[in-house]
Design a protein around this motif. Structure first.
Motif, PDB file in Angstrom:
ATOM      1  N   HIS A  63      49.130   5.978  21.596  1.00  0.00           N
ATOM      2  CA  HIS A  63      48.090   8.007  22.372  1.00  0.00           C
ATOM      3  C   HIS A  63      47.431   8.353  23.748  1.00  0.00           C
ATOM      4  CE1 HIS A  63      45.865   8.904  17.969  1.00  0.00           C
ATOM      5  NE2 HIS A  63      46.265   7.778  17.885  1.00  0.00           N
ATOM      6  N   THR A  64      47.603   6.418  23.562  1.00  0.00           N
ATOM      7  CA  THR A  64      47.212   6.716  25.101  1.00  0.00           C
ATOM      8  C   THR A  64      48.619   7.446  25.954  1.00  0.00           C
ATOM      9  OG1 THR A  64      45.234   5.354  25.899  1.00  0.00           O
ATOM     10  CG2 THR A  64      46.504   5.139  27.883  1.00  0.00           C
ATOM     11  N   HIS A  65      49.614   6.474  25.570  1.00  0.00           N
ATOM     12  CA  HIS A  65      51.114   6.825  26.576  1.00  0.00           C
ATOM     13  C   HIS A  65      51.709   8.852  26.350  1.00  0.00           C
ATOM     14  CE1 HIS A  65      55.025   6.168  27.981  1.00  0.00           C
ATOM     15  NE2 HIS A  65      55.469   6.606  26.504  1.00  0.00           N
ATOM     16  N   ALA A  66      50.872   8.955  24.813  1.00  0.00           N
ATOM     17  CA  ALA A  66      51.608  10.319  24.447  1.00  0.00           C
ATOM     18  C   ALA A  66      50.640  11.010  25.635  1.00  0.00           C
ATOM     19  CB  ALA A  66      51.012  10.383  23.187  1.00  0.00           C
ATOM     20  N   THR A  67      48.948  10.760  25.618  1.00  0.00           N
ATOM     21  CA  THR A  67      48.145  11.432  26.447  1.00  0.00           C
ATOM     22  C   THR A  67      48.971  11.458  28.094  1.00  0.00           C
ATOM     23  OG1 THR A  67      46.097  10.902  25.192  1.00  0.00           O
ATOM     24  CG2 THR A  67      45.707  11.694  26.471  1.00  0.00           C
ATOM     25  N   GLU A  68      49.273  10.177  28.804  1.00  0.00           N
ATOM     26  CA  GLU A  68      48.944  10.577  29.619  1.00  0.00           C
ATOM     27  C   GLU A  68      51.019  10.886  30.046  1.00  0.00           C
ATOM     28  OE1 GLU A  68      50.035   6.051  30.800  1.00  0.00           O
ATOM     29  OE2 GLU A  68      47.740   5.932  31.101  1.00  0.00           O
ATOM     30  N   LEU A  69      51.960  11.014  29.202  1.00  0.00           N
ATOM     31  CA  LEU A  69      52.833  11.786  29.674  1.00  0.00           C
ATOM     32  C   LEU A  69      52.754  13.249  29.015  1.00  0.00           C
ATOM     33  CD1 LEU A  69      55.606   9.872  27.057  1.00  0.00           C
ATOM     34  CD2 LEU A  69      55.158  10.183  29.168  1.00  0.00           C
ATOM     35  N   THR A  70      51.858  13.732  28.259  1.00  0.00           N
ATOM     36  CA  THR A  70      51.481  14.934  28.675  1.00  0.00           C
ATOM     37  C   THR A  70      50.074  15.397  29.652  1.00  0.00           C
ATOM     38  OG1 THR A  70      50.690  14.998  26.604  1.00  0.00           O
ATOM     39  CG2 THR A  70      49.246  16.414  27.382  1.00  0.00           C
ATOM     40  N   LEU A  71      49.347  14.747  30.150  1.00  0.00           N
ATOM     41  CA  LEU A  71      49.128  14.453  31.476  1.00  0.00           C
ATOM     42  C   LEU A  71      49.704  14.578  33.045  1.00  0.00           C
ATOM     43  CD1 LEU A  71      45.634  12.767  31.345  1.00  0.00           C
ATOM     44  CD2 LEU A  71      45.917  15.433  30.741  1.00  0.00           C
ATOM     45  N   ASP A  72      51.287  14.612  32.515  1.00  0.00           N
ATOM     46  CA  ASP A  72      51.945  14.339  33.547  1.00  0.00           C
ATOM     47  C   ASP A  72      53.243  16.082  32.907  1.00  0.00           C
ATOM     48  OD1 ASP A  72      51.120  12.026  35.084  1.00  0.00           O
ATOM     49  OD2 ASP A  72      52.074  11.145  33.847  1.00  0.00           O
ATOM     50  N   GLY A  73      52.659  16.517  32.781  1.00  0.00           N
ATOM     51  CA  GLY A  73      53.102  17.718  32.765  1.00  0.00           C
ATOM     52  C   GLY A  73      54.899  17.721  31.439  1.00  0.00           C
ATOM     53  N   VAL A  74      55.551  16.127  31.060  1.00  0.00           N
ATOM     54  CA  VAL A  74      56.332  16.112  29.556  1.00  0.00           C
ATOM     55  C   VAL A  74      56.316  17.215  28.808  1.00  0.00           C
ATOM     56  CG1 VAL A  74      57.433  14.787  28.716  1.00  0.00           C
ATOM     57  CG2 VAL A  74      56.527  14.474  30.828  1.00  0.00           C
ATOM     58  N   SER A  75      56.885  17.903  29.090  1.00  0.00           N
ATOM     59  CA  SER A  75      57.299  18.827  27.391  1.00  0.00           C
ATOM     60  C   SER A  75      56.592  18.140  25.833  1.00  0.00           C
ATOM     61  CB  SER A  75      58.550  19.268  27.598  1.00  0.00           C
ATOM     62  OG  SER A  75      59.866  18.660  26.554  1.00  0.00           O
ATOM     63  N   PRO A  76      56.422  19.115  24.994  1.00  0.00           N
ATOM     64  CA  PRO A  76      56.046  18.072  23.494  1.00  0.00           C
ATOM     65  C   PRO A  76      56.838  17.707  22.600  1.00  0.00           C
ATOM     66  CG  PRO A  76      54.479  20.040  24.607  1.00  0.00           C
ATOM     67  CD  PRO A  76      55.369  20.036  25.180  1.00  0.00           C
TER      68      PRO A  76
END
Length: 177
Positions: free
Chosen positions: A123-136
């Motif tokens: 979950h944390t990995h996915a959230t960090e990617l989201t916060l870094d602007g990585v596309s869904p």
């Protein structure tokens, strides 16, 4: 949490760093064999075997993880077989899921966080990617989800991420003018 792992427990540190840095499921990490690694400098990848027999290739773009992985391989001298092996008698067999859960419980206790679940690394990995602007869609591919809706549950789009995305869009539009 990972900082609580004794430096001499390199396999354990590598396992939990691997999970945190790749967003892999525990079963995927335990299924990694040395033959699945490509450690070409600057283009390090790992092939993981996901749900439903699907294979995906993950970029290992966390230099700390890559350095730890190289150190681990140097120290063990292993050239083939499972990456994460059982220590008892070093039989060469992969760690079991229950052993990983026991290890996590021990480190969770040492860190004083009895509520932290192992799956939260994903979950944390996915959230960090989201916060870094990585596309869904990229996150979906990284996590190996069939449906984008599943990814959106993990990678909840926070207000901060939405603001950052809108600011970046504004900068791009301003620079074009």
């Amino acid at each position: 949490m990972i900082a609580k792992i004794d430096r001499g427990r390199i396999r354990d540190r590598l396992l939990f760093e691997f999970l945190a840095a790749t967003g892999s499921r525990v079963s995927e990490a335990l299924g990694v064999y040395l033959e699945d690694l490509d450690l070409t400098p600057g283009n390090e990848h790992v092939q993981v075997h996901g749900k439903g027999g699907r294979i995906r290739v993950l970029l290992l773009n966390d230099q700390r993880l890559v350095n730890l992985l190289r150190r681990f391989l140097r120290e063990t001298g292993w050239a083939h077989g499972p990456l994460f092996r059982a220590e008892r008698n070093w039989t060469g067999r992969p760690l079991t899921y229950s052993t990983v859960q026991e290890l996590w419980a021990r480190y969770r206790y040492l860190a004083g966080d009895p509520e932290l679940e192992l799956h939260q690394l994903r979950h944390t990995h996915a959230t960090e990617l989201t916060l870094d602007g990585v596309s869904p869609r990229t996150i979906q591919k990284r996590l190996g989800h069939r449906k984008l809706q599943t990814t959106l549950v993990y990678a909840d789009h926070t207000d901060a991420a939405a603001d950052a995305e809108l600011r970046a869009r504004h900068r791009r539009r301003t620079n074009r003018s």
